[in-house]
Design a protein around this motif. Structure first.
Motif, PDB file in Angstrom:
ATOM      1  N   VAL A   2       1.232  -1.396  -0.514  1.00 58.50           N
ATOM      2  CA  VAL A   2      -0.094  -0.036  -0.155  1.00 58.50           C
ATOM      3  C   VAL A   2       0.759   1.323  -0.185  1.00 58.50           C
ATOM      4  O   VAL A   2       1.768   1.540   0.718  1.00 58.50           O
ATOM      5  N   GLN A   3       0.632   1.976  -0.760  1.00 62.57           N
ATOM      6  CA  GLN A   3       1.605   3.488  -1.135  1.00 62.57           C
ATOM      7  C   GLN A   3       0.763   4.237  -0.775  1.00 62.57           C
ATOM      8  O   GLN A   3      -0.950   4.033  -0.628  1.00 62.57           O
ATOM      9  N   LEU A   4       1.499   5.184   0.409  1.00 60.92           N
ATOM     10  CA  LEU A   4       0.385   6.184   1.117  1.00 60.92           C
ATOM     11  C   LEU A   4       1.345   7.912   0.295  1.00 60.92           C
ATOM     12  O   LEU A   4       2.541   8.129   0.876  1.00 60.92           O
ATOM     13  N   VAL A   5       0.303   8.538   0.432  1.00 63.37           N
ATOM     14  CA  VAL A   5       1.398   9.757   0.151  1.00 63.37           C
ATOM     15  C   VAL A   5       0.323  11.089   1.134  1.00 63.37           C
ATOM     16  O   VAL A   5      -0.801  11.283   0.536  1.00 63.37           O
ATOM     17  N   GLU A   6       1.579  11.614   1.735  1.00 59.21           N
ATOM     18  CA  GLU A   6       0.898  12.772   1.865  1.00 59.21           C
ATOM     19  C   GLU A   6       0.888  14.196   1.732  1.00 59.21           C
ATOM     20  O   GLU A   6       1.831  14.411   1.033  1.00 59.21           O
ATOM     21  N   SER A   7      -0.359  15.266   2.141  1.00 62.11           N
ATOM     22  CA  SER A   7      -0.152  16.597   1.996  1.00 62.11           C
ATOM     23  C   SER A   7      -0.696  17.590   2.928  1.00 62.11           C
ATOM     24  O   SER A   7      -1.276  16.594   3.530  1.00 62.11           O
ATOM     25  N   LEU A  18      -4.482  23.012  10.559  1.00 63.01           N
ATOM     26  CA  LEU A  18      -4.391  23.058   8.804  1.00 63.01           C
ATOM     27  C   LEU A  18      -4.999  21.637   8.732  1.00 63.01           C
ATOM     28  O   LEU A  18      -5.660  21.178   9.766  1.00 63.01           O
ATOM     29  N   ARG A  19      -5.372  21.324   7.082  1.00 66.77           N
ATOM     30  CA  ARG A  19      -6.186  19.685   7.181  1.00 66.77           C
ATOM     31  C   ARG A  19      -4.636  19.364   6.633  1.00 66.77           C
ATOM     32  O   ARG A  19      -4.397  19.402   5.498  1.00 66.77           O
ATOM     33  N   LEU A  20      -3.965  17.710   7.532  1.00 73.01           N
ATOM     34  CA  LEU A  20      -3.492  17.348   6.598  1.00 73.01           C
ATOM     35  C   LEU A  20      -4.382  16.280   6.062  1.00 73.01           C
ATOM     36  O   LEU A  20      -5.080  15.467   6.451  1.00 73.01           O
ATOM     37  N   SER A  21      -3.367  15.287   4.647  1.00 69.36           N
ATOM     38  CA  SER A  21      -4.351  14.240   3.641  1.00 69.36           C
ATOM     39  C   SER A  21      -3.402  13.977   3.921  1.00 69.36           C
ATOM     40  O   SER A  21      -1.987  13.299   3.294  1.00 69.36           O
ATOM     41  N   CYS A  22      -4.143  12.193   3.301  1.00 68.89           N
ATOM     42  CA  CYS A  22      -2.982  11.083   3.248  1.00 68.89           C
ATOM     43  C   CYS A  22      -4.264  10.044   2.160  1.00 68.89           C
ATOM     44  O   CYS A  22      -5.220   9.477   2.498  1.00 68.89           O
ATOM     45  N   THR A  23      -3.531   9.922   0.860  1.00 71.12           N
ATOM     46  CA  THR A  23      -4.015   9.200  -0.619  1.00 71.12           C
ATOM     47  C   THR A  23      -2.930   8.160  -0.151  1.00 71.12           C
ATOM     48  O   THR A  23      -2.189   7.637  -0.381  1.00 71.12           O
ATOM     49  N   ALA A  24      -3.931   6.285  -0.218  1.00 73.43           N
ATOM     50  CA  ALA A  24      -3.343   5.956  -0.260  1.00 73.43           C
ATOM     51  C   ALA A  24      -4.187   4.758  -1.531  1.00 73.43           C
ATOM     52  O   ALA A  24      -4.636   4.868  -2.487  1.00 73.43           O
ATOM     53  N   SER A  25      -2.520   3.638  -2.487  1.00 73.67           N
ATOM     54  CA  SER A  25      -3.263   2.977  -2.986  1.00 73.67           C
ATOM     55  C   SER A  25      -4.136   2.309  -2.929  1.00 73.67           C
ATOM     56  O   SER A  25      -4.337   1.448  -1.874  1.00 73.67           O
ATOM     57  N   GLY A  26      -4.707   1.498  -4.287  1.00 79.40           N
ATOM     58  CA  GLY A  26      -5.554  -0.048  -3.299  1.00 79.40           C
ATOM     59  C   GLY A  26      -6.687   0.071  -4.063  1.00 79.40           C
ATOM     60  O   GLY A  26      -7.271   1.607  -3.616  1.00 79.40           O
TER      61      GLY A  26
END
Length: 121
Positions: A2-7, A18-26
């Motif tokens: 699973v790949q995760l990308v925060e922003s 602030l609002r942090l986001s994290c999008t996952a693959s799959g």
């Protein structure tokens, strides 16, 4: 895997948000437990909040309770951390993580690369 990308990290003033986001693959995102952590040079990695896959139950560390909110959007494969009333001690690198809910005990298998939050006057 699973790949995760925060922003969403950045520089914010004391008392800001602030609002942090994290999008996952799959395709199995809706079956994952999700967590937010942070790390500073002087401390180890600290868990801040988690959200349960089945019913969305949330848990918060004392340092996050009342100021931070974790949420998820399964349609977007994304977990969020809304942070309010930020303090200088919130300055850290923030990470999201996935537990694939295979066992009774949480096992944070996959991690994002981190996003830096700096709180300053």
């Amino acid at each position: 895997q699973v790949q995760l990308v925060e922003s969403g990290g950045g520089l914010v003033q004391i008392g800001g948000s602030l609002r942090l986001s994290c999008t996952a693959s799959g395709r199995a995102f809706s079956s994952y437990n999700l967590g937010w952590f942070r790390q500073t040079p002087g401390k180890g990695r600290e868990i801040l909040a988690s959200i349960y896959w089945k019913d969305g139950t949330t848990w918060y560390a004392d340092s996050a309770e009342g100021r931070f909110t974790i949420s998820r959007d399964n349609a977007k494969n994304t977990v969020y951390l809304e942070m309010n009333n930020l303090k200088p001690e919130d300055t850290a690198v923030y990470y999201c993580a996935v537990d694939r809910a295979f066992g009774v005990k949480l096992n944070w298998e996959f991690w994002g690369q981190g996003t830096r939050v700096t709180v300053s006057s």
